[in-house]
Design an enzyme around this catalytic site. Structure first.
Site, PDB file in Angstrom:
ATOM      1  N   HIS A  13       0.835  -1.118  -0.085  1.00 44.48           N
ATOM      2  CA  HIS A  13      -0.044   0.027   0.183  1.00 44.48           C
ATOM      3  C   HIS A  13       1.005   1.334  -0.136  1.00 44.48           C
ATOM      4  O   HIS A  13       0.611   2.202  -0.860  1.00 44.48           O
ATOM      5  CB  HIS A  13      -0.920  -0.148   1.190  1.00 44.48           C
ATOM      6  CG  HIS A  13      -2.176   0.908   1.085  1.00 44.48           C
ATOM      7  ND1 HIS A  13      -2.784   1.161   0.247  1.00 44.48           N
ATOM      8  CD2 HIS A  13      -2.298   1.695   2.295  1.00 44.48           C
ATOM      9  CE1 HIS A  13      -3.788   2.067   0.454  1.00 44.48           C
ATOM     10  NE2 HIS A  13      -3.441   2.439   1.654  1.00 44.48           N
ATOM     11  N   GLU A  63       2.801  -1.653   7.930  1.00 38.96           N
ATOM     12  CA  GLU A  63       3.099  -2.606   6.667  1.00 38.96           C
ATOM     13  C   GLU A  63       4.248  -3.637   6.857  1.00 38.96           C
ATOM     14  O   GLU A  63       4.369  -4.769   6.745  1.00 38.96           O
ATOM     15  CB  GLU A  63       3.010  -2.051   5.360  1.00 38.96           C
ATOM     16  CG  GLU A  63       1.663  -1.694   4.762  1.00 38.96           C
ATOM     17  CD  GLU A  63       1.854  -1.217   3.471  1.00 38.96           C
ATOM     18  OE1 GLU A  63       1.138  -2.139   2.572  1.00 38.96           O
ATOM     19  OE2 GLU A  63       2.252  -0.348   3.079  1.00 38.96           O
TER      20      GLU A  63
END
Lengths: 381, 259
Positions: free
Chosen positions: A272, A283
């Site tokens: 992302h 992440e």
């Protein structure tokens, strides 16, 4: 997946966009659609020339972006995308919002303000009579649309599905992200130690998904397979991701299970990668938990420093890029990222595109407001 | 899979056991109605709140207009010269209810918001039912919600909208006598006569009662009709029934329920 269509700041059409991504270009520049002087941030990745609706019926910017990308995706299919076995799934964060807010301000009649306007318009124009669906899970919308589209084929509900996402830049969105202090006031550089936020963009991407025999009958070459999809909730906070990456781990693990794949099979990750500290570290933590010791060996990129964060289009643009990575064995770099944040111990592809030999399986992930995550598993055809 | 709980609300100002009022107050009318109906459906199903987010519990919600109440507010602030509200902007995404219910009930699994128009609520139930049926989830809250402010009502003045939230809790099959979702379909068909033909062909006589969803409830219409049918099935009035939701633009969704 046999064909695609795309539009974003760096190009109109899949091939121009791919070439720009491989070259590591960034489309972030001073905003021109409105006066940003009221805000701390001043840059965005705008599409300079949004094509007009070929039929002249639609003025809404987001919808014109969607029509351009969808039109490219179905360009070569010649009558095979119609009828009760054809379906459409579109994802958008705020589709129709420009028409709606314009109507609030006394401009326009509010037509095409519906969130489902693009899906319905495409179905009516193309003669689609199978399932049609519009999904809106904020910045994970494009990823969810492709996953839900693939599931229509898996479950035998359709033979061919046009699936993707779209969104337009607007002052409405810019003001909101600026008020959250989420926009970069310097250089957008995901996973970089000096990053200070994201840059907004706009665009659209659609993928044509076909049941294998349907594709074979018309002689279409599969570019990649959509093997797994899952979504999840962080169940943590409405705008801040869970620092441990719990929610993304759940989506990624479930998508891999659905694909019948193991974390060891993954050879590329489209992150992302917004460029906010909260997102990037979440992440990195999630990828470490899923991929373990191999995390530092798997190439990762984010194209948001190239195309901006295109909201509902982002997951679809990134899925399309991932398909091309699998098909062509080349990973575009993360534009503008130089020195990695030590908290993000990932193999972030930087500087120039990197050839990857023998790549079989890749994942593309999205994480959104309200704590929604979505993950796609894509496989070389 | 079986229907373990239901809730139908028509106001954003309700009360319920275990409700976090602080959480409720920050939401707009759509958010409060969606949250209340989901919360009450979960309470009625008797499931406990787990200690940690449950990867096998989730939410699929349908809405036509979603958080346009918050959008109206943020648009006004953007057009003005005053202070913007990050809290309000955070409520301008249509998956708000997903996020708020997930936090309160620790729903860590599937999360989707379907915004296809008046058929979205039934589509959400169909998607949720398949997740449970295919073993991907053990519990999914699914249904539709709509909330309106004055500006939104003006935009659809001819259609007399009503506020409603209608949610069902779906779980894997339970014993004899349980109401279950026996199937469903969705398609795009702008021709009204063709809609009737396709619905009849798909049902093939399997539904003893066929209910048309009320258009003024938009995406909550299908789930509200489904709840009425669940009650009729539980009362032994019928052994099977179907709900049909139709958007004049083209989308159609059909849900088949049986004991």
């Amino acid at each position: 997946m046999t064909a695609g269509g795309a539009i974003a700041t760096l190009g109109t059409g899949v091939e121009p966009l791919w070439a720009a991504l491989v070259a590591g270009r960034s489309g972030l520049a001073p905003v021109t659609q409105f006066d940003p002087s009221r805000y701390a941030a001043r840059q965005a990745a705008e599409v300079r020339d949004v094509p007009a609706d070929p039929l002249g019926e639609v003025g809404e910017r987001a919808h014109r972006l969607a029509l351009a990308a969808a039109g490219e995706a179905v360009l070569g299919i010649d009558g095979a995308f119609t009828g009760e076995r054809a379906a459409i799934v579109a994802g958008t964060t705020l589709g129709g919002n420009l028409a709606y807010t314009g109507w609030l301000d006394g401009a326009g009649d509010g037509s095409h303000a519906s969130l489902a306007a693009v899906t319905n318009l495409l179905a009516a124009r193309l003669g689609v009579r199978g399932p049609t669906r519009t999904v809106s899970v904020a910045c994970a919308s494009g990823t969810a649309a492709i996953g839900l589209g693939a599931q229509l084929i898996e479950r035998g509900e359709a033979d061919v599905v046009l699936a993707g996402g779209y969104d337009a830049l607007s002052e409405f969105v810019f003001a909101g992200f600026d008020s959250l202090r989420a926009l970069s006031v310097s250089t957008v550089r995901p996973f970089d130690a000096r990053r200070d936020g994201l840059g907004l963009g706009e665009g659209a991407a659609f993928l044509l998904l076909e049941e294998a025999e349907h594709a074979a009958r018309r002689g279409a070459r599969p570019l990649a397979l959509v093997s797994g999809y899952a979504s999840s909730s962080d169940a943590h906070h409405m705008t801040r991701p869970s620092p441990s990456g719990d929610g993304l781990v759940r989506a990624l693990t479930a998508a891999l299970a659905r694909a019948g794949a193991a974390p060891e099979d993954v050879g590329f990750v489209s992150a992302h990668g917004t460029g906010t500290t909260f997102n990037d570290r979440m992440e990195a933590a999630a990828f470490r938990r899923v991929f373990g010791e191999r995390t530092g060996e798997i190439p990762v990129n984010s194209i948001k420093s190239g195309l901006g964060h295109t909201l509902g289009a982002a997951g679809a643009l990134e899925a399309l890029m991932t398909v091309l990575v699998l098909d062509r064995g080349l990973v575009p770099p993360t534009p503008l990222t130089e020195t990695l944040d030590p908290a993000c111990t990932l193999d972030v592809v930087r500087g120039s595109a990197r050839p990857v030999a023998g790549l079989r399986l890749a994942v593309s992930t999205s994480s959104a407001f309200a704590g929604t995550n979505a993950a796609l598993v894509l496989e070389k055809a | 899979m079986a229907v373990a709980g239901t809730a139908l609300v028509s106001s954003p100002d309700g009360e319920a056991p275990g409700l976090d009022l602080h959480r409720l107050r920050r939401m707009d009318r759509y958010g409060r109605i969606g949250f209340l109906s989901g919360h009450l459906a979960l309470v009625s199903s008797g499931v406990p709140v787990p200690a940690a987010p449950d990867p096998r519990a989730g939410l699929v919600l349908g809405t036509t207009f979603g958080c346009r109440d918050s959008i109206t507010g943020h648009a006004a602030l953007t057009a003005g010269s005053g202070e913007l509200s990050p809290g309000l902007f955070a409520q301008t995404v249509h998956n708000t209810v997903n996020g708020e219910l997930a936090i309160q009930w620790r729903l860590g699994g599937v999360s989707e918001a379907i915004v296809s128009g008046p058929t979205a609520g039934l589509e959400a139930i169909l998607l949720a039912a398949r997740r449970v049926e295919e073993g991907e989830a053990d519990l999914v809250v699914a249904g539709g919600a709509e909330g309106w402010n004055d500006a939104m009502r003006r935009a659809v003045a001819a259609r007399q909208p009503e506020e409603a939230g209608a949610m069902l809790v779906l779980v894997p099959a339970r014993g004899a006598g349980a109401v279950r979702i026996a199937g469903g379909t969705s398609f795009f068909e702008p021709d009204e006569r063709a809609v009737a033909r396709r619905v009849d062909a798909w049902l093939a006589g399997r539904a003893a009662r066929v209910v048309a969803a009320r258009p003024e409830l938009y995406a909550a219409s299908g789930p509200a009709a489904a709840i009425g049918l669940v009650d009729a099935l539980r009362a032994g009035e019928v052994v099977s029934g179907a709900v049909v939701a139709r958007d004049p633009e083209g989308p159609v969704a059909v849900l088949l329920l049986e004991v």
